[in-house]
Design a protein around this motif. Structure first.
Motif, PDB file in Angstrom:
ATOM      1  N   VAL A 222     -21.203 -45.674 -50.121  1.00  0.00           N
ATOM      2  CA  VAL A 222     -19.707 -44.955 -50.617  1.00  0.00           C
ATOM      3  C   VAL A 222     -18.981 -46.062 -51.268  1.00  0.00           C
ATOM      4  CG1 VAL A 222     -17.931 -43.888 -49.356  1.00  0.00           C
ATOM      5  CG2 VAL A 222     -19.942 -43.631 -48.178  1.00  0.00           C
ATOM      6  N   HIS A 223     -18.468 -45.575 -52.379  1.00  0.00           N
ATOM      7  CA  HIS A 223     -17.738 -46.325 -53.246  1.00  0.00           C
ATOM      8  C   HIS A 223     -16.200 -45.827 -53.174  1.00  0.00           C
ATOM      9  CE1 HIS A 223     -21.075 -47.928 -56.181  1.00  0.00           C
ATOM     10  NE2 HIS A 223     -21.644 -46.870 -55.302  1.00  0.00           N
ATOM     11  N   PHE A 224     -15.337 -47.067 -52.785  1.00  0.00           N
ATOM     12  CA  PHE A 224     -13.885 -46.599 -52.619  1.00  0.00           C
ATOM     13  C   PHE A 224     -13.157 -46.829 -53.664  1.00  0.00           C
ATOM     14  CE2 PHE A 224     -15.794 -47.624 -48.332  1.00  0.00           C
ATOM     15  CZ  PHE A 224     -15.316 -46.582 -47.684  1.00  0.00           C
ATOM     16  N   TRP A 225     -11.947 -46.444 -53.820  1.00  0.00           N
ATOM     17  CA  TRP A 225     -11.055 -46.613 -54.912  1.00  0.00           C
ATOM     18  C   TRP A 225     -10.329 -47.892 -54.721  1.00  0.00           C
ATOM     19  CZ3 TRP A 225     -11.095 -43.330 -58.972  1.00  0.00           C
ATOM     20  CH2 TRP A 225     -11.332 -41.812 -58.592  1.00  0.00           C
ATOM     21  N   SER A 226     -10.014 -48.780 -55.794  1.00  0.00           N
ATOM     22  CA  SER A 226      -9.126 -49.908 -55.661  1.00  0.00           C
ATOM     23  C   SER A 226      -7.724 -49.723 -55.268  1.00  0.00           C
ATOM     24  CB  SER A 226      -9.378 -50.826 -56.970  1.00  0.00           C
ATOM     25  OG  SER A 226      -8.612 -49.985 -58.146  1.00  0.00           O
ATOM     26  N   GLU A 227      -7.032 -50.776 -55.299  1.00  0.00           N
ATOM     27  CA  GLU A 227      -5.553 -50.642 -54.668  1.00  0.00           C
ATOM     28  C   GLU A 227      -4.760 -50.046 -55.735  1.00  0.00           C
ATOM     29  OE1 GLU A 227      -4.172 -51.333 -52.251  1.00  0.00           O
ATOM     30  OE2 GLU A 227      -5.455 -52.483 -50.816  1.00  0.00           O
ATOM     31  N   ASP A 228      -4.995 -50.378 -57.157  1.00  0.00           N
ATOM     32  CA  ASP A 228      -4.356 -49.887 -58.231  1.00  0.00           C
ATOM     33  C   ASP A 228      -4.525 -48.525 -58.479  1.00  0.00           C
ATOM     34  OD1 ASP A 228      -3.331 -52.243 -59.020  1.00  0.00           O
ATOM     35  OD2 ASP A 228      -4.926 -53.055 -60.287  1.00  0.00           O
ATOM     36  N   LEU A 233      -3.259 -42.499 -57.724  1.00  0.00           N
ATOM     37  CA  LEU A 233      -3.420 -41.299 -56.969  1.00  0.00           C
ATOM     38  C   LEU A 233      -2.191 -40.953 -55.883  1.00  0.00           C
ATOM     39  CD1 LEU A 233      -7.021 -41.697 -55.785  1.00  0.00           C
ATOM     40  CD2 LEU A 233      -6.368 -39.967 -57.130  1.00  0.00           C
ATOM     41  N   GLY A 234      -1.139 -41.845 -55.976  1.00  0.00           N
ATOM     42  CA  GLY A 234       0.163 -41.530 -55.030  1.00  0.00           C
ATOM     43  C   GLY A 234      -0.325 -41.832 -53.664  1.00  0.00           C
ATOM     44  N   ILE A 235      -1.235 -42.888 -53.641  1.00  0.00           N
ATOM     45  CA  ILE A 235      -1.487 -43.024 -52.025  1.00  0.00           C
ATOM     46  C   ILE A 235      -1.177 -44.650 -51.671  1.00  0.00           C
ATOM     47  CG2 ILE A 235      -3.229 -43.514 -50.256  1.00  0.00           C
ATOM     48  CD1 ILE A 235      -5.207 -41.372 -51.436  1.00  0.00           C
ATOM     49  N   GLU A 236       0.285 -44.615 -51.044  1.00  0.00           N
ATOM     50  CA  GLU A 236       0.684 -46.011 -50.925  1.00  0.00           C
ATOM     51  C   GLU A 236      -0.044 -46.638 -49.581  1.00  0.00           C
ATOM     52  OE1 GLU A 236       2.741 -47.499 -53.040  1.00  0.00           O
ATOM     53  OE2 GLU A 236       2.792 -45.907 -54.216  1.00  0.00           O
ATOM     54  N   GLU A 237      -1.166 -46.860 -49.422  1.00  0.00           N
ATOM     55  CA  GLU A 237      -1.880 -47.511 -48.431  1.00  0.00           C
ATOM     56  C   GLU A 237      -3.053 -48.500 -48.776  1.00  0.00           C
ATOM     57  OE1 GLU A 237      -3.406 -44.816 -45.296  1.00  0.00           O
ATOM     58  OE2 GLU A 237      -2.183 -43.164 -46.049  1.00  0.00           O
ATOM     59  N   LYS A 264      -9.868 -39.599 -48.233  1.00  0.00           N
ATOM     60  CA  LYS A 264      -9.020 -39.705 -49.622  1.00  0.00           C
ATOM     61  C   LYS A 264      -9.111 -41.147 -50.400  1.00  0.00           C
ATOM     62  CE  LYS A 264      -5.154 -41.411 -46.803  1.00  0.00           C
ATOM     63  NZ  LYS A 264      -3.722 -41.206 -46.347  1.00  0.00           N
ATOM     64  N   PHE A 265     -10.053 -42.179 -49.766  1.00  0.00           N
ATOM     65  CA  PHE A 265     -10.094 -43.226 -50.321  1.00  0.00           C
ATOM     66  C   PHE A 265     -11.587 -43.434 -51.153  1.00  0.00           C
ATOM     67  CE2 PHE A 265      -7.502 -44.618 -46.599  1.00  0.00           C
ATOM     68  CZ  PHE A 265      -6.464 -45.194 -47.129  1.00  0.00           C
ATOM     69  N   VAL A 266     -12.382 -42.316 -50.775  1.00  0.00           N
ATOM     70  CA  VAL A 266     -13.686 -42.219 -51.599  1.00  0.00           C
ATOM     71  C   VAL A 266     -13.561 -42.014 -52.872  1.00  0.00           C
ATOM     72  CG1 VAL A 266     -15.936 -41.113 -51.538  1.00  0.00           C
ATOM     73  CG2 VAL A 266     -14.648 -41.734 -49.326  1.00  0.00           C
ATOM     74  N   LYS A 267     -14.180 -42.887 -53.758  1.00  0.00           N
ATOM     75  CA  LYS A 267     -14.359 -42.607 -55.303  1.00  0.00           C
ATOM     76  C   LYS A 267     -15.476 -41.895 -55.621  1.00  0.00           C
ATOM     77  CE  LYS A 267     -14.021 -45.431 -59.516  1.00  0.00           C
ATOM     78  NZ  LYS A 267     -14.097 -46.954 -60.073  1.00  0.00           N
ATOM     79  N   ALA A 293      -8.724 -30.985 -59.184  1.00  0.00           N
ATOM     80  CA  ALA A 293      -7.211 -31.104 -59.275  1.00  0.00           C
ATOM     81  C   ALA A 293      -6.696 -32.630 -59.386  1.00  0.00           C
ATOM     82  CB  ALA A 293      -6.361 -30.561 -58.105  1.00  0.00           C
ATOM     83  N   VAL A 294      -7.555 -33.534 -59.022  1.00  0.00           N
ATOM     84  CA  VAL A 294      -7.119 -35.008 -58.895  1.00  0.00           C
ATOM     85  C   VAL A 294      -7.624 -35.537 -60.552  1.00  0.00           C
ATOM     86  CG1 VAL A 294      -7.660 -37.068 -57.946  1.00  0.00           C
ATOM     87  CG2 VAL A 294      -7.932 -35.035 -56.414  1.00  0.00           C
ATOM     88  N   VAL A 295      -6.347 -35.884 -60.964  1.00  0.00           N
ATOM     89  CA  VAL A 295      -6.473 -36.349 -62.448  1.00  0.00           C
ATOM     90  C   VAL A 295      -7.516 -37.676 -62.555  1.00  0.00           C
ATOM     91  CG1 VAL A 295      -5.252 -37.213 -64.352  1.00  0.00           C
ATOM     92  CG2 VAL A 295      -4.335 -35.372 -63.108  1.00  0.00           C
TER      93      VAL A 295
END
Length: 701
Positions: A222-228, A233-237, A264-267, A293-295
């Motif tokens: 599983v690859h996750f999104w980075s902080e940036d 994505l509008g996720i402030e976590e 929601k963190f999964v890339k 829907a996720v740009v």
């Protein structure tokens, strides 16, 4: 062969028919050959070992095991089993301590000693099926690699040879699959892979981008999104601690279902599967769908598609040519850069043959019309292949699979040609270096002690001259590197003029509107500012790239003229637009436009406005720090050139040292009897003959 079998079986070696041959995959072949008197009892207790013999309709007694070994050896000799692949699997057995280092060395030495069928009796390329040409040539080049490895290469050549082998071995072919929801992507991919892999309860939901790769055992990452990326994505976590985690396939649902917070963190999800279609380093990118829907995820999909070697677009035959489909196909044909594009119509069981033909005709016409309406040639549709499949009943699947295999590995595959060309180029480089080295040794052996010592003196003087030349070259190199230092960039006055140019354009519009008593068009002002900055910044980068290129060209010509050992060095091109997209921060003009609007509206005295606008623009340019990006660009443009120069000097110095060492050794041994010298000469001639044969085989690829 008989001697080898006696060696591993001792008194248990049986009398056999040494002409027998059999068909077996390379991994099983390695296991069969590794069985011996020492490990026989342990091997026959292993279920996997017994399964191999069961598939051959053989028993696991001494006679059938040795018979199988004879069959494998003959199959390798006749190129029916790849020697290089068998050696690679034997190395894995050794690493996993299934066989000892001595056993590995003995088997490897024997396999490498096998005489393969000569070039004249080999199958000609034109007789090989189109999709097999690449693998045939790769096997030939791998055989050449292992043959060259036997010649006791120096460390530099050995490393270069290994890098070429690994590069070819690990080359990946990427296939992207797109389609709107309900186009049947999962079902089609399952049929293509002959596995029920996608769409099951433990596999990610369609919202996730999934990367499918070959693996002996099913695996998952599983690859996750980075902080940036999360902020975009509008996720402030906070993002998970690790960017990538390896999990059990059955745990995937935990990470991909929308019910779980972590989803929601999964890339993207990476799946490993033991599928025949993936064995040849084919990787499939299963995209989330065109209607995502996720740009940010849509951008990730586009990135994979852009880098893929081939793309498949699926459409439901009963609902084909939707607006989303047409828009996607049109844009792909206009701007796509992959090796090919296929449209696959799914669910064809719901339509008659006539209806299917009508669908294809309608789809082609719709795409052609879309292209013409956008100002592009409708002939682009001719580059698209259409396939019709009923995935559940496997109708059309094999035809599609064969087509893709030919496109990846056939004689017209650009990717396959590039891989083969690079591999051949490196092998030929090593061959030339070895040929020069052995011919030099041979000529040195033919001289008397006096001749050798005389030549040695000449080389020592040459070495002294080289050392002096190297010192001079290093000095010149140091001077050259100083000339390629762009850290201060004071000469780039054009950076300072950017804000002045755009300021003048803005003031002219303001003055004109004021003079003619017209309402100021702020939309036009904003277009002048944003377009002006974008264009002028790109011009500055192009100017620097042109300057660096000219400096490199001038230095290259100077060094080539002054130092004959160094050819004029060519450095590859540099895509400024791509560099800016990757390295320059995305410029946000919102704050600048707001402040500019406020400034123009509040300033009543037009005489003060130019200096205030100038100050605002200078402050904006300072904030985006163009100079730092320019320095990075200059470093990237010059780094390859600097490395090539340094490697050139080191290579030439090492070549001469090796020559001196060879002559010194032969001079000291010149008192040895002529028979010893003759034997050494014969060994070198045999090596040269081996190189010649290898070179001939490579030339046929």
């Amino acid at each position: 062969m008989d001697e080898f079998l006696t060696q591993i079986w001792g008194i248990n070696k049986l009398y056999l028919d040494l002409t027998k041959s059999l068909q077996l995959d390379s991994k099983s072949s390695a296991i069969v050959l590794s069985c011996s008197e020492k490990n026989y009892d342990r091997y026959i207790s292993l279920e996997s070992f017994c399964e191999i013999f069961k598939s051959l309709n053989l028993k696991t007694d001494l006679f059938d095991i040795q018979t199988a070994q004879v069959g494998v050896i003959n199959a390798i000799s006749h190129l029916q089993i790849s020697r290089s692949e068998v050696l690679a699997h034997l190395k894995t057995l050794s690493k996993n301590e299934i066989i000892s280092d001595d056993e590995f060395e003995n088997i490897t030495k024997f396999i490498n000693s096998l005489k393969l069928i000569d070039d004249e009796s080999q199958t000609k390329i034109e007789d090989i099926s189109v999709g097999d040409i690449f693998h045939h040539n790769i096997n030939v080049l791998n055989e050449a690699y292992f043959k060259l490895k036997e010649l006791n290469l120096n460390p530099n050549l050995d490393k270069r040879l290994d890098l070429a082998y690994q590069s070819a071995l690990n080359s990946q072919f990427y296939l992207s699959v797109t389609g709107v929801i309900n186009a049947g992507k999962s079902t089609m991919l399952n049929a293509l892979l002959d596995l029920k892999l996608l769409g099951t309860s433990n596999i990610p939901e369609t919202a996730n981008l999934t990367l499918l790769k070959f693996s002996q055992n099913q695996s998952a990452k599983v690859h996750f999104w980075s902080e940036d990326e999360l902020k975009t994505l509008g996720i402030e976590e906070n993002a998970p601690a690790k960017n990538i985690i390896e999990i059990k396939p059955e745990e995937l649902k935990t990470y991909t279902t929308a019910k779980n917070e972590i989803s929601k963190f999964v890339k993207l999800v990476e799946l490993g599967a033991n599928a025949e279609f993936l064995k040849d380093n084919i990787c499939i990118v299963d995209t989330p769908g065109l209607d995502d829907a996720v740009v940010l995820r849509e951008e990730l999909t586009k990135k994979f598609m852009h880098e893929s070697d081939f793309n498949i677009h699926l459409m439901n035959a009963a609902q084909s040519a939707t607006k989303k489909d047409m828009e996607f196909i049109k844009n792909f044909l206009k701007y796509g850069k992959s090796g090919g594009f296929v449209v696959v119509l799914t669910h064809i069981d719901a339509l008659s043959q006539k209806e299917l033909n009508d669908v294809i005709i309608y789809t082609k016409r719709s795409i052609a019309s879309e292209l013409e309406s956008s100002g592009f040639s409708s002939n682009l549709i001719n580059s698209v292949e259409f396939f019709m499949v009923d995935s559940l009943n496997r109708v059309g699947i094999d035809k599609l699979k064969n087509y893709l295999y030919e496109k990846f590995f056939g004689k017209n595959s650009l990717k396959a040609q590039i891989i083969l060309f690079g591999y051949k180029k490196e092998l030929n480089f090593v061959i030339k270096a070895l040929k020069d080295e052995f011919e030099f040794e041979l000529s040195a052996l033919g001289g008397s002690k006096f001749e050798l010592e005389n030549e040695l003196d000449i080389l020592k003087k040459e070495n002294l001259n080289l050392k002096n030349g190297l010192e001079r070259f290093k000095f010149e190199l140091k001077t050259a590197f100083l000339k390629l230092d762009y850290s201060n960039l004071e000469a780039f006055s054009s950076i300072k003029t950017i804000s002045t140019i755009i300021k003048d354009r803005v003031i002219n519009d303001v003055v004109y509107a004021n003079k003619n008593k017209k309402k100021l068009d702020f939309e036009r002002i904003f277009m002048i500012v944003q377009g002006g900055f974008n264009d002028l910044i790109l011009d500055v980068f192009r100017e620097l790239k042109f300057l660096v290129s000219k400096d490199i060209e001038a230095l290259s010509e100077t060094l080539a003229l002054e130092f004959e050992a160094f050819n004029k060095i060519e450095v590859g091109g540099f895509d400024i637009k791509a560099y800016l997209d990757e390295n320059l921060l995305k410029v946000d003009y919102t704050t600048l436009q707001t402040r500019l609007l406020k400034l123009i509206q509040n300033e009543r005295n037009l005489a003060h406005l130019p200096s205030q606008v100038q100050e605002l623009f200078d402050e904006f340019l300072k904030a985006i720090d163009i100079k730092s990006s320019l320095v990075l660009l200059a470093n990237d443009c010059t780094s390859e050139f600097k490395t090539l120069l340094e490697n050139g000097a080191l290579t030439y110095e090492n070549e001469l040292k090796n020559k001196i060492k060879t002559l010194e050794e032969n001079a000291n041994k010149s008192e040895q009897n002529s028979q010893q010298m003759s034997q050494k000469s014969q060994t070198i001639r045999e090596k040269l003959e081996t190189i010649s044969q290898v070179s001939k085989r490579i030339s046929q690829c």
